[in-house]
Structure formats: structure tokens, C-alpha cells
Motif scaffolding. Structure first.
Motif, PDB file in Angstrom:
ATOM      1  N   PRO A 296       0.821  -1.216   0.000  1.00  0.00           N
ATOM      2  CA  PRO A 296       0.000   0.000   0.000  1.00  0.00           C
ATOM      3  C   PRO A 296       0.854   1.265   0.000  1.00  0.00           C
ATOM      4  CG  PRO A 296       0.217  -0.794   2.231  1.00  0.00           C
ATOM      5  CD  PRO A 296       1.069  -1.700   1.370  1.00  0.00           C
TER       6      PRO A 296
ATOM      7  N   SER B 270      -0.977   7.246   3.096  1.00  0.00           N
ATOM      8  CA  SER B 270      -1.044   8.660   2.789  1.00  0.00           C
ATOM      9  C   SER B 270      -2.059   9.338   3.698  1.00  0.00           C
ATOM     10  CB  SER B 270      -1.425   8.851   1.316  1.00  0.00           C
ATOM     11  OG  SER B 270      -1.482  10.210   0.968  1.00  0.00           O
TER      12      SER B 270
ATOM     13  N   HIS C 174      -1.292  11.333  -3.554  1.00  0.00           N
ATOM     14  CA  HIS C 174      -1.229   9.895  -3.782  1.00  0.00           C
ATOM     15  C   HIS C 174      -1.835   9.497  -5.116  1.00  0.00           C
ATOM     16  CE1 HIS C 174      -4.657  10.786  -0.974  1.00  0.00           C
ATOM     17  NE2 HIS C 174      -5.335  10.266  -1.989  1.00  0.00           N
ATOM     18  N   ASN C 175      -2.876  10.222  -5.562  1.00  0.00           N
ATOM     19  CA  ASN C 175      -3.468   9.899  -6.863  1.00  0.00           C
ATOM     20  C   ASN C 175      -2.502  10.207  -8.000  1.00  0.00           C
ATOM     21  OD1 ASN C 175      -5.855   8.996  -5.746  1.00  0.00           O
ATOM     22  ND2 ASN C 175      -6.890  10.954  -5.914  1.00  0.00           N
TER      23      ASN C 175
ATOM     24  N   LEU D 127       0.014   7.361  -7.986  1.00  0.00           N
ATOM     25  CA  LEU D 127      -0.570   6.116  -8.490  1.00  0.00           C
ATOM     26  C   LEU D 127      -0.737   6.161 -10.002  1.00  0.00           C
ATOM     27  CD1 LEU D 127      -1.487   3.570  -6.893  1.00  0.00           C
ATOM     28  CD2 LEU D 127      -3.830   4.351  -7.247  1.00  0.00           C
TER      29      LEU D 127
ATOM     30  N   GLY E 209     -11.122   2.443  -8.724  1.00  0.00           N
ATOM     31  CA  GLY E 209     -11.275   3.695  -7.998  1.00  0.00           C
ATOM     32  C   GLY E 209     -12.451   3.631  -7.043  1.00  0.00           C
TER      33      GLY E 209
ATOM     34  N   THR F 191      -7.584   2.575  -5.207  1.00  0.00           N
ATOM     35  CA  THR F 191      -7.649   3.779  -4.379  1.00  0.00           C
ATOM     36  C   THR F 191      -9.117   4.090  -4.096  1.00  0.00           C
ATOM     37  OG1 THR F 191      -7.171   6.143  -4.265  1.00  0.00           O
ATOM     38  CG2 THR F 191      -7.575   5.263  -6.442  1.00  0.00           C
ATOM     39  N   ASP F 192      -9.500   4.210  -2.854  1.00  0.00           N
ATOM     40  CA  ASP F 192      -8.729   4.197  -1.625  1.00  0.00           C
ATOM     41  C   ASP F 192      -9.319   3.080  -0.765  1.00  0.00           C
ATOM     42  OD1 ASP F 192      -7.912   4.791   1.035  1.00  0.00           O
ATOM     43  OD2 ASP F 192      -8.871   6.725   1.055  1.00  0.00           O
TER      44      ASP F 192
ATOM     45  N   SER G  54      -1.953  -0.358  -3.744  1.00  0.00           N
ATOM     46  CA  SER G  54      -3.165   0.334  -3.308  1.00  0.00           C
ATOM     47  C   SER G  54      -2.808   1.623  -2.576  1.00  0.00           C
ATOM     48  CB  SER G  54      -3.994  -0.566  -2.385  1.00  0.00           C
ATOM     49  OG  SER G  54      -3.309  -0.773  -1.161  1.00  0.00           O
ATOM     50  N   VAL G  55      -3.817   2.458  -2.384  1.00  0.00           N
ATOM     51  CA  VAL G  55      -3.697   3.639  -1.518  1.00  0.00           C
ATOM     52  C   VAL G  55      -4.509   3.373  -0.264  1.00  0.00           C
ATOM     53  CG1 VAL G  55      -4.324   6.055  -1.220  1.00  0.00           C
ATOM     54  CG2 VAL G  55      -3.284   5.304  -3.353  1.00  0.00           C
ATOM     55  N   THR G  56      -3.930   3.636   0.888  1.00  0.00           N
ATOM     56  CA  THR G  56      -4.647   3.557   2.164  1.00  0.00           C
ATOM     57  C   THR G  56      -4.454   4.885   2.875  1.00  0.00           C
ATOM     58  OG1 THR G  56      -4.339   1.161   2.389  1.00  0.00           O
ATOM     59  CG2 THR G  56      -4.791   2.402   4.389  1.00  0.00           C
ATOM     60  N   THR G  57      -5.515   5.676   2.939  1.00  0.00           N
ATOM     61  CA  THR G  57      -5.399   6.963   3.624  1.00  0.00           C
ATOM     62  C   THR G  57      -5.523   6.763   5.129  1.00  0.00           C
ATOM     63  OG1 THR G  57      -7.760   7.357   3.268  1.00  0.00           O
ATOM     64  CG2 THR G  57      -6.238   8.339   1.696  1.00  0.00           C
TER      65      THR G  57
END
Length: 448
Positions: A157, A160, A166-167, A170, A186, A251-252, A304-307
């Protein structure tokens, strides 16, 4: 009797987006009756049919999650079960296409209703049948390629916070990664963010090898539960049947976990840490464990993005994610943090698939940057700085400009050469503490 022709009209309750429907005795005893995860259609009178999914089965009743929301429905509504879990179209024709969070075509192109369908949400591959990770996925992002290499079959991941780019990162990885297919999922994107991803892929000329599943912020939140499963089901088919190297971008995942929490609240399940359900780890692991290298076929890699709400890494979503994945990239102040980031699989490729000096450059540059951070603190506290401290400060400024900027795009070999050049501008060969044969081969001659 086919389930799809039976109308169930005894609605017990509607709570949030969850509808409870009573099942007649003949269906309760039927082994082919409604199953967990099956789809259903909910309709009231002549109103629009709404897609729903079985999320709980109890004696004599089934609970359905309505993806379009239950607003406007009453206990006079009717339910028809479709007899199968969610499916998504799969063929070569889905390349370069955009789908909604429910799997419908969203780009104005021709429908794909006649294309083969694949069920989503199936089990991950047997670990005993997976191949060992041994190939690097080059991204041309030096903070990844040089310092924390992305490896085929890795699940990792980007941690962020709100406001971090982050986008942008990515999208850049999706454009520059040396993957055969990019599958984008998305979750809860604004229209601007969605369009920025799409425009980036189109402008870079990689949209033809990209498949997009997009749940926008204005779409039903519960559709976010389907997006990762659809993206991973398609990725797995490309990897196994087409023998492609597939990169999945998500994301996310915090939005995914929030949708899970919303369903749990509507079903009156007992919450666990901070309102999330006790099976959060299992729900995340089911998706991340789809990453694999398949013997004699392709691979699936997940980025992946993990906020982190409030930047809290102990928040349940990043906390559970860290136990599942094989490292993380920390995005702080617009940079990939070289100290918090980690790729646990990089040792499978560094010095084996990459150049012999890769490990030495990586370790030495990080050691000097740590020294530069110490020198910055000494300077901030008005301590007297030595000549070595001043050279560390110069090196730190060069390192941040040349390597840490996420808009920087450099092939790995050129980045390694730039690393040698940057170190040579600030330090003598003896100060590098690197094997002499590497210095003889790679240390810039004009700086010696």
C-alpha cells in the motif's frame, strides 16, 4: 423451480441499505436456495429494479444489501433472487474500457452484455501452487526502483493522508510500470480525480492496456465493496488465461473499509475497534491475497492507496493492512519517505535482476541522507557545523531534488548512475565505505 421466477413479497424490515426478506418453507429446505453473496433484484410496483446482494442468511430469512440505496422502498417491495454471485465481463474487448462500481459500461461505448462473464469474489490461489517472486516491476520512480523495488506478486500500500498527491503518484506508476495490463479500481473518487486518472492514461498512450472500474463519490457507497473484487477477478483471468503481467491499482481502501462498516451498522453487528467490524482483517486479506505469480502463467501485483485519517498509522485500516501486505510506501509532505517506506520482497531482485552495485548505492545513499537529516537538526539548533556537516547538507538537498520528487522519472540504471554522481559531488571515494571494485567501476572518473 428456478429462484429467478419466484417473487418474495414479505419484507420484514428495511434498515439503511439492508432489506430483510422472509423465505417460505419450501425455499428454506432447498439446497439450491439463496446463498451468501448471491445477487437479487428489489422492486416496488412499477419502480426501477435495484440490484442487491445477500449479506446474511438466518433461519427463515435473508438480509440483502441494496447497492442503489433503499430510499423510497417500503415493505410492499418484492425480491427476486438471481441465483448467482456478482459477475463481470471478461474478454479482450474490455481493454481500454471504463466500468461503474456495479460493472456497467460507463464510457459511452458499446455494451458488453454478450461477452463471457466471470464470477467475482472467489478464493485466492493456493499458496502451494504459487511461484516464488523473482521479477521486478520497473516504475521509473527512483524512490521505488532504487530504494524499495516493486516485485511481481507483491501486495503493497501507499500510506497517505488527505491532501497528499497519492493519486498523482498512483497514476504515474500506472503509466510507467512495465506491466502488460493495468487494472484500475477507484473507490469514492471525485469526478475530477477520475478524469485526471483517465486523461493521464490516455495522454501517455497506455489506455489501450488499461481497464478501469470506478465508483465515484456521487455513486452509491456500497458499490465500493464490489470494485476491488471486480478488478481482481479480471486481473486473475488476464494472468492465468492470457499469461499477462498484471498490475492492479486500488484507491482508496479506507473508503472500502468504511463501506464495510456502514453495512455492519445497518445489520446491527457488534462493532470492534473505532466502529469497524471484527472481520476487517479478513475482508482486507481476501483481496490482497489475490496477488500471486502463477506457474506457467502470468502474475497479479497489487498497489493500493490507504489513507490514514489524521495521519494516524494506528488507525484500524492501515494497522490491519500492515500485517497483510509486504511493506508500504509512506507519502509525507509530497515525498516518498525513505525511512518509513519498506519493500520486504526487494531482496529477491536487487543484485540478482538488477545491477551489481544496486545494493551498495541504495544503502550508502540512505546512510548519507540520514546524516543529512542529523546535520539539519544541528543547524536548526545553532550548533557549529563541520565541513563534513556542510557536505551532508548539500547532499541532502541534491538527494531531495533529484530522487524524492514524485514527478521525477528516471530508468533504474540511469538512477543508479545519478546516485554515484550525487555522492561523488559531495564525498570522496574513501568516505563511501563501498567495495573497491564497485568504486573502480562506477565512481565517476572526473570526480576521482
Amino acid at each position: 423451480m428456478s429462484l429467478s421466477v419466484i417473487t418474495y413479497d414479505r419484507i420484514l424490515s428495511i434498515i439503511g441499505e439492508v432489506v430483510r426478506v422472509a423465505l417460505p418453507p419450501q425455499v428454506r429446505m432447498d439446497p439450491n436456495g439463496p446463498r451468501y453473496g448471491d445477487l437479487a433484484v428489489v422492486r416496488e410496483g412499477e419502480g426501477e429494479a435495484r440490484l442487491a446482494q445477500v449479506v446474511k442468511l438466518d433461519p427463515g430469512e435473508a438480509s440483502l444489501q441494496v447497492f442503489g440505496g433503499a430510499q423510497g422502498l417500503s415493505t410492499r417491495a418484492c425480491v427476486q433472487f438471481l441465483g448467482h454471485p456478482p459477475r463481470v465481463a471478461f474478454s479482450g474487448n474490455i481493454m481500454g474500457r471504463v466500468f461503474t462500481g456495479a460493472g456497467a459500461v460507463a464510457d459511452g461505448g458499446p455494451p458488453l452484455s454478450q461477452e463471457p462473464q466471470v464470477e467475482i469474489g472467489g478464493p485466492s490461489a493456493n499458496p502451494a501452487r504459487r511461484a516464488l517472486a523473482s521479477r521486478m516491476i520497473r516504475t521509473d520512480v527512483p524512490m521505488i526502483d532504487v530504494f524499495n523495488s516493486l516485485v511481481e506478486s507483491q501486495k503493497i500500500p501507499i500510506f497517505s493522508t488527505a491532501g497528499e498527491p497519492h493519486n498523482t503518484l498512483l497514476a504515474r506508476i500506472g503509466v510507467q510500470a512495465d506491466a502488460d495490463v493495468v487494472v484500475f479500481g477507484g473507490l469514492g473518487l471525485t469526478f475530477d480525480d477520475y478524469w485526471r486518472f483517465r486523461a493521464t492514461f490516455e495522454d501517455a498512450g497506455v489506455f489501450a492496456r488499461t481497464v478501469m472500474f470506478v465508483n465515484q463519490a456521487a455513486d452509491p457507497p456500497l458499490e465500493r465493496l464490489l470494485v476491488p473484487d471486480m478488478a481482481l477477478a479480471v486481473a486473475e483471468k488476464f494472468a492465468i488465461e492470457e499469461k499477462k503481467r498484471v498490475l492492479v491499482l486500488l484507491t482508496d481502501m479506507t473508503a472500502f473499509a468504511d463501506a464495510l462498516k456502514e453495512v455492519g451498522v445497518a445489520m446491527e453487528r457488534v462493532p470492534s475497534n473505532r466502529g469497524y467490524l471484527g472481520d476487517l482483517y479478513s475482508q482486507l486479506a481476501r483481496r490482497y491475497e489475490k496477488a500471486a505469480v502463477f506457474h506457467g502463467a502470468g502474475s497479479v501485483t497489487i498497489l493500493s492507496v490507504t489513507t490514514m485519517p489524521g495521519g494516524d498509522v494506528t488507525h484500524p485500516v492501515p494497522d490491519n493492512t500492515g500485517y497483510i501486505t509486504e511493506g508500504q510506501f509512506y507519502l509525507r509532505d509530497g515525498f516518498i519517505d525513505p525511512f518509513g517506506s519498506l519493500s520486504r520482497l526487494k531482496q529477491h531482485v536487487i543484485g540478482k535482476e538488477t545491477r551489481e552495485d544496486h545494493s551498495a548505492v541504495m544503502n550508502t545513499m540512505i546512510r548519507f541522507y540520514a546524516g543529512a537529516r542529523d546535520a539539519e537538526r544541528k543547524q536548526a539548533m545553532a550548533f557549529e557545523l563541520s565541513d563534513y556537516d556542510l557536505r551532508l547538507l548539500r547532499y541532502g538537498a541534491l538527494f531531495k531534488t533529484r530522487f524524492m520528487d514524485i514527478t521525477t522519472s528516471i530508468p533504474l540504471e540511469a538512477a543508479l548512475d545519478l546516485g554515484w554522481k550525487t555522492m561523488a559531488e559531495c564525498f570522496s571515494p574513501e568516505e563511501l565505505l563501498v567495495r573497491q571494485n564497485l568504486i573502480d567501476t562506477y565512481y565517476p572518473a572526473q570526480a576521482a
